[in-house]
Enzyme design. Structure first.
Site, PDB file in Angstrom:
ATOM      1  N   VAL A  50       3.941   0.637   2.527  1.00 20.78           N
ATOM      2  CA  VAL A  50       4.074  -0.596   3.294  1.00 20.78           C
ATOM      3  C   VAL A  50       4.617  -1.720   2.419  1.00 20.78           C
ATOM      4  O   VAL A  50       4.215  -1.868   1.254  1.00 20.78           O
ATOM      5  CB  VAL A  50       2.707  -1.007   3.893  1.00 20.78           C
ATOM      6  N   ALA A  74       0.861  -1.186   0.000  1.00 21.91           N
ATOM      7  CA  ALA A  74       0.000   0.000   0.000  1.00 21.91           C
ATOM      8  C   ALA A  74       0.891   1.227   0.000  1.00 21.91           C
ATOM      9  O   ALA A  74       2.008   1.198   0.527  1.00 21.91           O
ATOM     10  CB  ALA A  74      -0.921   0.001   1.220  1.00 21.91           C
ATOM     11  N   ASP A 115      -9.206   5.981  12.431  1.00 23.75           N
ATOM     12  CA  ASP A 115      -9.368   5.847  10.977  1.00 23.75           C
ATOM     13  C   ASP A 115      -9.707   4.404  10.609  1.00 23.75           C
ATOM     14  O   ASP A 115      -8.964   3.743   9.881  1.00 23.75           O
ATOM     15  CB  ASP A 115      -8.073   6.284  10.277  1.00 23.75           C
TER      16      ASP A 115
END
Length: 661
Positions: free
Chosen positions: A225, A218, A375
């Site tokens: 990542v 990602a 989040d």
């Protein structure tokens, strides 16, 4: 005894003002000694960050000379939590920006770019208004704003995501467009990322990892990542790497944000009841916390501690020895992201059980721990194949003080009791309204919103419809949504959206209410005991039906949670809650009945109301509980507690006699 102040200084207890009174949490905070390096002490220091900061600690800050600007003082008072290690202050941002070479030219160039782009956009809005087409072009202008924020870089992307949850600042139609603002950006080169990892680890990549993915898993505006395997243990891990040179960009933009905000204070005070600088300070604090991966590692450890006894929640382990400000190494989560609902269903996972676990986990974070994931979008939540829920990405978390949690529960109690005037006062206590604001115009609006939302029952209730109506209220009145509560709203809305995506007929509140009922009935916290009494008594009359409903809902929560496969797979050595444990509640109720004359009188009146004995109500309550409690065991524990109760009765009687004299 030493006190750790907000800037990590120490002060001897002999210097503390003698008039200061400390709660238990404050005393734990005061006793900390940051020189200790044991695991237990480190855990205590982390807990201290979450500890309550009351007026006494504000006095200590003044004594130490650590007071900050007025906007941040207001934030600290509202939040009620201590911040020993502050990452953001306006002065530190200013110093950081101006100390760099070529700072003035960089600020001028970036300032011109921001003012030009935002000024041009603002002029188009004014033109639309002047020619009378402002409403018809809203969808186009909202998309234009989203694209503009993306073009201006990571600081503005983050700002747009915050605005997507701030109905006090922008209209709802613009908010809806900003909700789809994506944080995805092209990844930066692998070699640059690997160089950063090696620099943070202080050793070659191959010395720590036997393999690492050649493609990013990602990529976002602040970092990206990779998946890797540890050479020492063969465990799969996720490596989060910060974008190169992102920190100076963020600091520069924050400095410019606050400079521009200083020109908008008058408008902000009129519309929101607070300085625009305060809003920037809220945003800046969260953004700089996200930039420091050591803080994220600490957040993961806190979540691990909170959920260590919960078999339905998976929090990834963190390898702190491999972490630094720009690199985070944590356990790889082998689950199914909630971005792929069909894969979750195809795997045979009990969707309803998984969603029940998710709602309960979210409510525990909010009302029990006071530390919640800020989040929880579908990409950050995984369904594990054994029915557990897993969370990743702990850079954006928020803290609620004990006081804030209690006020939230007060608001729930006031909603149940339909006490809308007190609900409005709760908004003031939580920081939505400036102190001294006349709440009388808001009370009818709150009543209309709540009655319209729950009038058709729990099955038709959803947070999005309530939030839509609440957004209109916020936009029309001088209400500011504090940053931590904008995250609460965002978290609840996002998780409700996940529920509806996986199961369209899922009833979020039908899971939330049983959890709240169980907490009211079983939590030993004295504050919650007081709220339980408020729920059970309305206008001085005991509500038998409400007590029965609470018991039914609480039993439902226990039954749903214990049926999750994660419980059945738990080791035999660990205890699993399969019944509603009311032992402490019964003991406390007995004590309260004997000690509190007012409660005793009200209960006796409840049993003899309308000139008749209400034995049937007692029988109905007992039948609801007979399969949940071991009567001999509870009776024994109550009997063992009688000497202590008798002592308290005597002390109470003595005090009343002396006061009469």
């Amino acid at each position: 005894m030493e006190l750790v102040c907000s800037n990590c200084a120490h002060i001897s207890s002999s210097l503390l003002p003698p008039a200061i009174g400390y709660s238990k949490s404050q005393l734990n905070y005061v006793k900390l000694n940051r020189k200790s390096s044991s695991s237990k002490d480190r855990s205590r220091r982390r807990a201290a960050v979450r500890a309550q900061k009351s007026d006494s600690l504000v006095q200590v800050d003044k004594l130490l000379g650590t007071s900050s600007n007025s906007a941040q003082d207001q934030l600290d008072i509202e939040r009620g939590v201590c911040v020993p290690f502050r990452k953001y202050t306006p002065q530190s941002v200013r110093n950081k920006v101006l100390e760099s070479r070529g700072a003035i030219l960089s600020l001028i160039g970036r300032g011109v770019e921001i003012v030009w782009n935002l000024g041009f956009y603002w002029s188009t809005l004014w033109y639309d208004f002047l020619v009378g087409r402002d409403e018809e072009v809203v969808p186009f202008r909202a998309r234009q704003l989203r694209n503009l924020l993306c073009d201006l870089g990571p600081s503005f992307i983050k700002a747009g995501q915050v605005l997507a949850n701030r109905p006090d600042i922008i209209r709802e139609d613009y908010m809806n467009e900003l909700c789809i603002l994506q944080d995805d950006v092209p990844p930066f080169p692998n070699q640059v990322a690997f160089d950063i990892i090696e620099e943070e680890l202080g050793q070659p990549l191959e010395a720590v990892f036997s393999k690492i993915s050649s493609q990013t898993i990602a990529a976002a505006s602040l970092g990206q990542v990779y998946r890797a395997t540890l050479r020492s243990s063969g465990e799969d891990v996720a490596i989060k790497v910060q974008r190169p040179e992102i920190e100076p960009i963020i600091y520069r933009d924050l400095f410019l944000f606050r400079t521009l905000a200083s020109f908008l204070n008058g408008i902000s005070l009129q519309k929101l009841g607070c300085n625009a600088e305060l809003i920037v300070d809220e945003f800046g604090e969260k953004l700089l916390e996200e930039l420091d991966y050591t803080l994220e590692a600490r957040n993961i450890e806190d979540f691990l501690e909170n959920f260590k006894d919960d078999p339905t929640v998976k929090i990834p382990g963190v390898y702190k020895q491999l972490c630094g400000p720009r690199v985070l190494v944590m356990e790889w989560i082998d689950g199914i992201r909630c971005t792929d609902p069909q894969a979750i269903k195809d795997e045979g996972i009990d969707v309803n059980g998984f969603l029940t676990v998710g709602v309960s986990a979210a409510l525990r974070q909010l009302l029990e721990f006071g530390l919640f994931h800020g989040d929880p979008h579908p990409g950050n939540i995984f369904a594990m194949r054994d029915g557990r829920i897993a969370y990743v990405d702990f850079g954006n978390v928020a803290v609620l003080s004990q006081t804030n949690k209690q006020i939230l529960i007060d608001a729930v109690v006031h909603a149940v009791n339909e006490d809308y005037a007190e609900m409005a006062n709760d908004f003031t206590r939580l920081g939505f309204l400036a102190s001294g604001t006349d709440v009388s115009p808001i009370v009818p609006a709150l009543e209309a919103i709540w009655q319209n939302s729950v009038g058709k029952g729990l099955s038709d209730f959803n947070f999005r419809s309530v939030t839509g109506k609440f957004n209109q209220l916020v936009y029309n009145y001088p209400i500011r949504i504090p940053e931590r509560f904008s995250l609460v709203i965002r978290s609840l809305l996002t998780q409700e959206g996940i529920c509806f995506t996986l199961q369209r007929d899922f009833k979020f509140l039908e899971v939330a209410y049983p959890y709240v009922a169980k907490r009211l009935l079983t939590d030993p916290n004295p504050a919650l005991r007081e709220r339980l009494i408020q729920v059970l008594f309305k206008d001085g009359v005991f509500q038998w039906k409400r007590l029965e409903n609470l018991i039914v809902l609480a039993k439902e929560n226990v039954a749903k949670m214990s049926s999750n496969p994660a419980f059945t797979q738990r080791s035999r050595q660990q205890q699993v809650e399969k019944k509603l444990d009311l032992t402490d509640t019964i003991k406390d109720g007995t004590r309260l009945f004997l000690l509190d004359e007012g409660i005793r009188r009200q209960l006796l009146l409840a049993l003899t109301e309308d000139s008749k004995l209400h034995i049937q109500e007692l029988v109905d309550v007992y039948r609801l509980l007979e399969d949940q409690i071991d009567v001999p065991s509870v009776a024994l524990q109550v009997a063992q507690d009688l000497p202590s109760v008798a002592r308290d009765v005597m002390l109470s009687w003595s005090a009343s006699v002396l006061s009469d004299r």
